[in-house]
Write a protein that holds these residues in place. Structure first.
Motif, short mmCIF file in Angstrom:
data_model
loop_
_atom_site.label_atom_id
_atom_site.label_comp_id
_atom_site.label_asym_id
_atom_site.label_seq_id
_atom_site.Cartn_x
_atom_site.Cartn_y
_atom_site.Cartn_z
N PHE A 671 0.82 -1.22 0.00
CA PHE A 671 0.00 0.00 0.00
C PHE A 671 0.86 1.27 0.00
N ARG A 672 2.04 1.18 -0.61
CA ARG A 672 2.92 2.35 -0.66
C ARG A 672 2.26 3.51 -1.40
N THR A 673 1.64 3.23 -2.55
CA THR A 673 0.99 4.30 -3.32
C THR A 673 -0.20 4.88 -2.57
N LEU A 674 -0.88 4.04 -1.80
CA LEU A 674 -2.00 4.52 -0.98
C LEU A 674 -1.49 5.52 0.06
N LEU A 675 -0.40 5.19 0.72
CA LEU A 675 0.17 6.08 1.74
C LEU A 675 0.50 7.44 1.16
N LEU A 676 1.18 7.42 0.03
CA LEU A 676 1.59 8.68 -0.59
C LEU A 676 0.38 9.51 -1.01
N ALA A 677 -0.63 8.85 -1.56
CA ALA A 677 -1.83 9.56 -2.01
C ALA A 677 -2.57 10.19 -0.82
N VAL A 678 -2.62 9.49 0.30
CA VAL A 678 -3.28 10.02 1.50
C VAL A 678 -2.53 11.25 2.01
N LEU A 679 -1.20 11.18 2.03
CA LEU A 679 -0.41 12.33 2.45
C LEU A 679 -0.66 13.53 1.53
N GLN A 680 -0.72 13.28 0.24
CA GLN A 680 -0.97 14.37 -0.72
C GLN A 680 -2.36 14.97 -0.53
N ASP A 681 -3.36 14.13 -0.31
CA ASP A 681 -4.72 14.63 -0.09
C ASP A 681 -4.81 15.44 1.20
N LEU A 682 -4.11 14.99 2.21
CA LEU A 682 -4.09 15.75 3.47
C LEU A 682 -3.41 17.09 3.27
N GLN A 683 -2.34 17.11 2.51
CA GLN A 683 -1.62 18.36 2.25
C GLN A 683 -2.50 19.34 1.48
N GLN A 684 -3.35 18.81 0.61
CA GLN A 684 -4.27 19.66 -0.16
C GLN A 684 -5.57 19.95 0.60
N GLN A 685 -5.60 19.49 1.86
CA GLN A 685 -6.72 19.76 2.78
C GLN A 685 -8.05 19.25 2.24
N ILE A 691 -11.34 11.02 2.38
CA ILE A 691 -10.09 10.25 2.45
C ILE A 691 -10.31 8.94 3.19
N ALA A 692 -11.01 9.00 4.32
CA ALA A 692 -11.28 7.78 5.11
C ALA A 692 -12.08 6.77 4.30
N ALA A 693 -13.07 7.26 3.54
CA ALA A 693 -13.88 6.35 2.71
C ALA A 693 -13.02 5.71 1.62
N ARG A 694 -12.13 6.50 1.00
CA ARG A 694 -11.28 5.97 -0.06
C ARG A 694 -10.26 4.96 0.50
N ILE A 695 -9.80 5.18 1.72
CA ILE A 695 -8.90 4.20 2.37
C ILE A 695 -9.62 2.87 2.52
N HIS A 696 -10.86 2.93 2.98
CA HIS A 696 -11.66 1.70 3.12
C HIS A 696 -11.83 1.01 1.76
N HIS A 697 -12.18 1.77 0.75
CA HIS A 697 -12.42 1.18 -0.56
C HIS A 697 -11.14 0.59 -1.14
N THR A 698 -9.99 1.15 -0.78
CA THR A 698 -8.73 0.60 -1.27
C THR A 698 -8.48 -0.78 -0.69
N LEU A 699 -8.69 -0.93 0.61
CA LEU A 699 -8.51 -2.26 1.23
C LEU A 699 -9.55 -3.24 0.68
N ILE A 700 -10.77 -2.77 0.49
CA ILE A 700 -11.82 -3.63 -0.07
C ILE A 700 -11.45 -4.09 -1.48
N SER A 701 -11.04 -3.14 -2.32
CA SER A 701 -10.69 -3.47 -3.70
C SER A 701 -9.50 -4.42 -3.77
N ALA A 702 -8.49 -4.15 -2.94
CA ALA A 702 -7.30 -5.00 -2.92
C ALA A 702 -7.63 -6.40 -2.44
N SER A 703 -8.45 -6.51 -1.39
CA SER A 703 -8.82 -7.81 -0.83
C SER A 703 -9.62 -8.62 -1.83
#
Length: 773
Positions: A671-685, A691-703
């Motif tokens: 989930f390296r790309t996920l981490l970086l994308a979350v940091l970028q989204d947080l930086q862009q406020q 962001i929390a919903a997309r994190i969930h969907h990422t784990l769901i999609s990957a699983s």
């Protein structure tokens, strides 16, 4: 005239089963008799073939509320009837050796009508019960379940109660807890100085005190509760501070379903569970009227139950708002059950004590359920469910007696005997000395109640678990075989056993997500993709392994997991400079990161772990959700789920990127790309709920992607989802639905907890299967 011998096994003693058979047989015009014996209930019936067929067909269709048939077998009788009618015959000697003990049950409608009827002799009596309801496991000391073997022994029945007890056509026929105000337990009110409060009605007085903001320790069915007005912020805050329970939501008790609907969403499935004989706590989405904020701080869910004893009904009748009804203990300790113990332990916490003089023999916490998908899932299995038995699936050795010790957290244990699995009520976390003592006492009690002598003891692989250590001690003392069971294999076995999969069923594919469990070589697992049956278990994939700096401390402090993810996937110095303005980076810069980096580099108290629980903790910390410290297990993940809920549907096609890699023929979710994308989204406020919903969907999609890949490789179309992380409603429902769209059969635990409260069942089945094979 033809005759039938009808053998019935299951929960059929102490539940009004013989009177039910007596009535039904007489309605059918049959002759014969019914009696209890060591295997359950035996029926001999004579009549025409049509009468007998109708009679046998109606037995499972018209059962008393607490009866449960596991086996119903018929054989021909060659003898002629010696009876002129149909009779209830006295039980044979040793009639209770192999029978089931009934779970405690909520007050039935007939008893409720009596306590509300001014002309009934049980009007307003708080211990009213019958064969359809009331205490069972909570009062039993020994088998057989006769009054002399319960805590009702010290209350001899008055003539009126005895007459009911002796009458086959009365619903209190052989109701062992039968009583009334003339002969049964009594209730009284004490103040904090342990002085009795003079009152004509202690329950009405208690209700007045609750309305005034007082905290009352209430002795209930399976233990004490601490109660206060759920709408009184000052009272609820004071209760939190006194219990040292600073964040975990409190359970609530409402007077009826209509009152629940004023505060929470209550669908038909939830309402059915709420009003069922188990009367559990149901987790519901909050809506409508607001409780005191401190009832469930930072959560969008409420846990409601309804009154399940006459005492609770009578109390709630006099109140206009729900009550906080939380366990009567200090945080992490077992619930108080004894009057003197409650006076000592709850002094300074409770302003008053609503007491009674019926002993609680076996502690029972409230069960907790949640609606997931189209089914109800048990999260904590205790009052109302235990000790109901699960018949072993086809192919298991019914002669073996196996004791499975369970896990360290949310512990329960399991006895396997006579082809039945009996899982104990929720014991709790064994980190506490009082919980350990209760655990050992309950094991001894169950062994006594079920006449149990273990042939094998099954324990978790983790040598540090206190349950494992006690199992080792018992095995050594009693010269019994010991079997060590891998944690996640036990999760899978428990699920497939609950769903009745036979011992020779082909292996299933499974995703097991939890906090941690020891792997086969001593490493920590927790985000696992496995192929397993009852005997074997193969690891096919897992979440990326990341260090847990500080070991157990990383469970308590989510910031450690955020740092570990960043340092493992990036050059931390570079990533911290690029995102220096983020709150999480600023927080991490106040921490001893150089020490953590050295610990990780030298593998000092920083075990690698594939834990999904720690994965959620890391992302929660990145989003600023209790990064410093959690107040209870799973808090960060629960709050991340709550944050994601409002945007979850809108973001369902908006997962971040991830990668499925391969290492030594094992698939790894990176989930390296996920981490970086979350940091970028947080930086862009960006919106943190998005962001929390997309994190969930990422784990769901990957699983889902990995499970489909493994399904194709293994030609396996049955998939199990288990482990404590799957208490996450968004995760479980979405992965299930997506897999089903691809034609996969998806199984998840329902009757037994998806968390570690269910692994004892799996341990026991694995031990039994190895013996069979």
């Amino acid at each position: 005239m033809p005759g039938k011998a009808i053998r019935v096994r299951g929960t059929v003693q102490g539940v009004g089963f013989r009177p039910f058979i007596w009535h039904l047989a007489r309605q059918c015009g049959l002759k014969g008799g019914v009696w209890n014996d060591e295997q359950g209930v035996m029926i001999h019936a004579w009549g025409s073939s049509a009468q007998l067929q109708y009679f046998i067909r109606q037995i499972p269709l018209q059962l008393p509320p607490l009866a449960n048939i596991l086996v119903l077998e018929t054989t021909e009788l060659t003898t002629r009837s010696e009876h002129n009618s149909f009779e209830i015959i006295a039980s044979q000697q040793h009639a209770f050796a192999q029978t089931m003990i009934t779970a405690d049950a909520a007050t039935c409608p007939e008893c409720l009508a009596e306590i509300n009827d001014p002309h009934n002799r049980r009007y307003q009596y708080p211990f009213t019960n019958c064969t359809h309801c009331g205490p069972r496991l909570s009062i039993i000391k020994a088998i057989p379940y006769d009054r002399c073997n319960t805590s009702m022994a010290e209350f001899p029945m008055c003539p009126a109660c005895q007459a009911e007890y002796d009458a086959p056509d009365n619903r209190r026929f052989h109701a062992q807890a039968n009583c009334c105000s003339d002969c049964g337990p009594e209730i009284w009110l004490e103040d904090a100085r342990l002085q009795n409060i003079s009152s004509t009605d202690p329950i009405i007085q208690a209700a007045l005190l609750l309305q005034q903001g007082q905290i009352i320790a209430i002795k209930g069915l399976g233990g004490f509760h601490l109660a206060c007005d759920a709408n009184n912020e000052m009272a609820v805050t004071r209760l939190r501070q006194g219990k040292k329970r600073y964040a975990k939501p409190f359970a609530l008790m409402a007077k009826n379903s209509q009152q629940v609907k004023e505060y929470a969403q209550l669908g038909n499935i939830e309402q059915q569970a709420l009003t069922d004989k188990q009367a559990p706590i149901i987790i519901l989405a909050a809506q409508g009227k607001k409780q005191a904020h401190s009832v469930a701080p930072a959560e969008d869910k409420l846990g409601f139950m309804l009154p399940y004893t006459p005492l609770h009904y009578l109390l709630l009748q006099h109140l206009s708002s729900p009550l906080v009804m939380t366990s009567g203990n200090l945080s992490d300790e077992p619930q108080c059950t004894d009057n003197q113990q409650a006076r000592q332990k709850l002094a300074g916490l409770a302003d008053y004590f609503l007491m009674h003089n019926r002993e609680i023999v076996n502690r029972l916490d409230d069960s907790v359920l949640r609606h997931l998908g189209d089914k109800i899932q048990v999260l904590r299995r205790a009052r109302g469910f235990s000790p109901e038995a699960l018949p072993l699936p086809k192919g298991f050795n019914k002669q073996l007696q196996i004791l499975a010790m369970g896990g360290e957290l949310k512990n329960s244990f399991c006895l396997l005997k006579d082809g039945m699995a009996i899982v104990s009520q929720h014991i709790g976390d064994l980190e506490n000395v009082a919980a350990q003592q209760d655990y050992r006492q309950q094991i001894k009690r169950y062994q006594q109640l079920f006449d149990f002598n273990a042939d094998i003891i099954a324990v978790d692989l983790h040598p540090g678990y206190l349950s494992t250590q006690y199992g080792e001690q018992l095995a050594q003392e009693q010269s019994i075989s010991l079997l060590r069971v891998q944690h996640h294999h036990a999760h899978i076995a428990a699920c497939i056993a609950e769903h009745g999969l036979a011992i020779d069923t082909p292996a299933v594919l499974a995703a097991v997500f939890d906090g941690s469990g020891m792997g086969l070589k001593g490493e920590l697992w927790g985000g696992e993709f496995m192929l397993a049956d009852y005997v074997t278990c193969q690891r096919l994939g897992h979440l990326q392994k990341v260090p847990m700096p500080g070991g157990v401390q990383a469970i308590r402090e989510p910031w450690r997991n955020a740092y570990a993810q960043l340092a493992h996937n990036f050059d931390y110095t570079a990533i911290s400079k690029e995102f220096a303005d983020l709150d999480i980076i600023r927080l991490l810069e106040t921490k001893p990161l150089s020490i953590l980096a050295t610990m990780i580099e030298n593998k000092l108290n920083s075990p690698l772990s594939s834990s999904c629980g720690r994965w959620f903790d890391a992302f929660a910390a990145l989003l600023g959700i209790c990064p410093e410290q959690i107040a209870f297990e799973g808090q960060a993940a629960i709050m991340l789920e709550s944050l994601a809920a409002s945007e979850f549907i809108r973001q369902q096609d908006n997962a971040y990127d991830y990668a499925i890699e391969s290492s030594h023929n094992i698939c790894v979710l990176n989930f390296r790309t996920l981490l970086l994308a979350v940091l970028q989204d947080l930086q862009q406020q960006r919106n943190k709920a998005v962001i929390a919903a997309r994190i969930h969907h990422t784990l769901i999609s990957a699983s889902v992607a990995l499970l489909l890949k493994l399904s194709a490789q293994t030609q396996t179309n049955t998939i199990v989802l288990s482990g404590g992380v799957f208490q996450n409603k968004l995760l479980l429902e979405s992965i299930t639905q997506q897999l089903q769209l691809y034609g996969k059969a998806v199984l998840s635990p329902q009757k037994y907890p998806v968390n570690d409260g269910g692994i004892a069942l799996g341990q026991a089945l694995i031990a039994a299967s190895i013996q069979v094979i």
